[in-house]
Design an enzyme around this catalytic site. Structure first.
Site: not given
Ligand SMILES: Cc1ncc(COP(=O)(O)O)c(C=O)c1O
Lengths: 421, 150
Positions: A138, A215, A218, A241, A379
């Site tokens: 991401h 990370d 998900q 999430k 993203c």
């Molecule tokens: C794999 C992954 N990492 C990071 C994020 C970023 O999360 P946040 O926008 O809640 O900081 C997301 C959110 O879409 C994600 O899917």
């Protein structure tokens, strides 16, 4: 990966994984509404999940009865607020099996958690030091490292993926080297659904003495996560999430590593004493939490974790695996539809393209039939570049979803094909 | 169900679908006088407009585009609508089109362009329709030296 794969026949009545989904859905007020004349089919939980009344009530209760600032007051409300905030930290610690609450740092979300590591651990890095990420990250696990590279001459290395969207582990082994200072890799890809072999990645990095950030955005609401078993050094995730509020998230950090990090933001709460002749910093985790925190967010996050645990992470994982198998089969029968991301080990994400229909148009047609999905690059623009596509349509599943909702989506997709044919 | 199907057919009228399937003037020309690139970060739509000028007139209007049906159809219709117009007449057409879809001055869409009027009911799609036009305006604003592909 799915034991029910041979019995995917009925659309409606799915009590797969032993979950009473209809009862669960009663806890989610938002799910009971008509969108454009159809019952809402919310298939966008990878972007953000919905919240049960238990979480909404916890936030309401906090603001109605218990709010004051934390860690400061001598009065009753401040004690209560502090107990709620620190209680949520302990709930979080238990949920991911961290050793100590000193390892649980509250942040605004995954993005801020990763930026915290980049800004602190990053101060130790210099020109020629390398950070190893993957091609399925991401943007929030790419851009903070790129910024660090600009500031410090650090080099970003990227582990490629194959056409199914699986990490190439032999390439990982080639790219991890003497100059690697950190491995930062997603547990589950939001664009492809791939579940990465994080335990193996951590073991390989640790054999070379390299710390690993995972990370977990998900993964956290979709499978049991045990940071000690995984042995990762950092694990980042977002409240929104996992059925919790927006604006709160968590950075888990191994205590021995967190202790070596310089302070991040400066302000109240992160200090012990402030004087113009010098300031001393607070202990973990407060040293990394400057300013009044999102107390209500923590209250909601704690309630969300209680809720997820009441349902049970194993049952959640099993139900979502059933939904993924059912959706993959149903989508596979749609003419001209191509799934993007077909890893052997996948979470509840179905990204796809349909010949001759742009994802954005798919999204609009589905929305007109009550089906909420995401369309675009999610993203993860480098992933789209890897596949040579501008974007995908993406359905993503949570434990409150049903096979009926997938049928509703597939029906609307067939209509879209007739319209655009 | 019929209601929603009707509403969708208002958005995706036959004219719009025809243009999106076979967009007119969709090419990168050998020569051009002005150009601009437009990008919709939200959905990844991209359009690159090329203008060949003859005096004050837009003699050749072409573009390369990747995007949804609405943005492709809009680019295609735009290239038909402004071709041959003077710069000031083209600017007027741009203002009318964007003004209409943004709800500032409804009722300004003429001819085939009226087929894009259904977009007004889909706020998230208005930017898809206006992107090619904003890019055309940027190309008109940016007077550049002739660029060729040689
Ligand atoms: C794999 C992954 N990492 C990071 C994020 C970023 O999360 P946040 O926008 O809640 O900081 C997301 C959110 O879409 C994600 O899917």
């Amino acid at each position: 990966m799915n034991s029910n794969a041979t019995t995917l026949t009925s659309g409606a009545a799915a009590l797969a994984g032993g979950l009473d989904v209809e009862a669960i859905r009663q806890d989610f007020p938002i799910l009971h509404q008509q969108i454009n004349g159809y019952p809402l089919a919310y298939l966008d939980s990878a972007a953000s999940t919905q919240r049960p009344v238990q979480v909404i009530d916890a936030i309401r209760r906090y603001y109605t009865h218990d709010h004051a600032n934390v860690h400061r007051g001598v009065h009753t409300l401040s004690h209560r607020a502090t107990d709620i905030y620190e209680g949520a930290r302990e709930t979080t610690r238990r949920f991911i099996n961290a050793r100590s609450t000193r390892e649980i740092v509250f942040t605004r979300g995954t993005t801020e958690a990763i930026n915290l590591v980049a800004a602190t651990l990053g101060q130790r890095l210099g020109a020629g030091d390398e950070i190893l990420i993957s091609a399925m990250e991401h943007h929030s696990n790419i851009v903070p490292w790129q910024m660090l590279c600009e500031q410090r001459g650090t080099i970003l290395r990227v582990v490629p993926i194959n056409d199914r969207g699986e990490l190439l582990l032999d390439e990982f082994e080639k790219l991890i080297g003497k100059r690697t200072r950190l491995v930062a890799i997603t547990h589950v890809s939001n664009a492809l659904g791939t579940v990465n072999p994080v335990q193996q990645i951590v073991a390989s990095a640790h054999a070379r003495g390299i710390p690993v950030l995972i990370d977990g955005a998900q993964a956290i609401a979709h499978q049991a996560v045990d940071v000690q078993a995984m042995d990762c050094d950092f694990y980042a995730f977002s409240g929104h999430k996992m059925c919790g509020p927006t604006g709160i998230g968590v950075l888990y950090g191994r205590e021995s590593l967190l202790e070596t990090l310089p302070p991040w933001q400066g302000g109240g709460d992160m200090i012990l004493t402030v004087s113009f002749s010098g300031t001393t910093y607070n202990e973990l985790p407060y040293r990394l939490e400057a300013g009044t925190p999102h107390i209500a967010g923590a209250a909601g996050l704690g309630a969300a974790i209680d809720y997820l645990q009441k349902i049970g992470m194993e049952d959640i994982a099993r139900h979502e695996a059933d939904l993924l198998a059912y959706a993959s089969q149903a989508l596979g029968e749609v003419p001209g539809l191509r799934l993007v991301g077909t890893a052997a080990h996948k979470a509840g994400v179905a990204s796809f393209n349909i010949d001759g229909i742009h994802p954005h148009d798919i999204g609009t047609v589905l929305d007109q039939h009550g089906v909420a999905i995401r369309a675009g690059h999610h993203c993860a623009m480098p992933v789209m570049e890897r596949y040579g596509i501008p974007g995908t349509a993406r359905a993503s599943f949570a434990f409150y979803n049903t096979r009926t909702e997938i049928d509703q989506m597939v029906g609307a997709l067939r209509l879209a094909i007739r319209m655009f044919a | 169900m019929s209601d929603k199907t009707t509403s969708l057919t208002e958005l995706y009228r036959q004219t719009v679908l025809n243009h999106s399937r076979n967009p007119h003037n969709c090419r990168r020309p050998a020569n051009w006088d002005r150009e601009a690139e437009g990008h919709n970060a939200l959905c990844g739509d991209k359009v690159h407009v090329y203008l060949g000028m003859r005096g004050q007139a837009l003699a050749d209007v072409s573009y390369e585009a990747s995007g949804c049906a609405i943005s492709l159809a809009s680019a295609s219709m735009m290239s038909d609508a402004v071709a041959g117009k003077t710069e000031s007449a083209a600017r007027q057409t741009i203002d009318d089109f964007i003004g209409d879809l943004s709800g500032l001055q409804p009722g300004k869409l003429e001819g085939e362009l009226a087929a894009l009027g259904g977009v007004r009911d889909y706020p998230s799609r208005i930017r898809c329709a206006t992107l090619p036009w904003q890019t055309l305006r940027a190309a008109l604003d940016a007077v550049q030296e002739t660029v060729t592909t040689e």
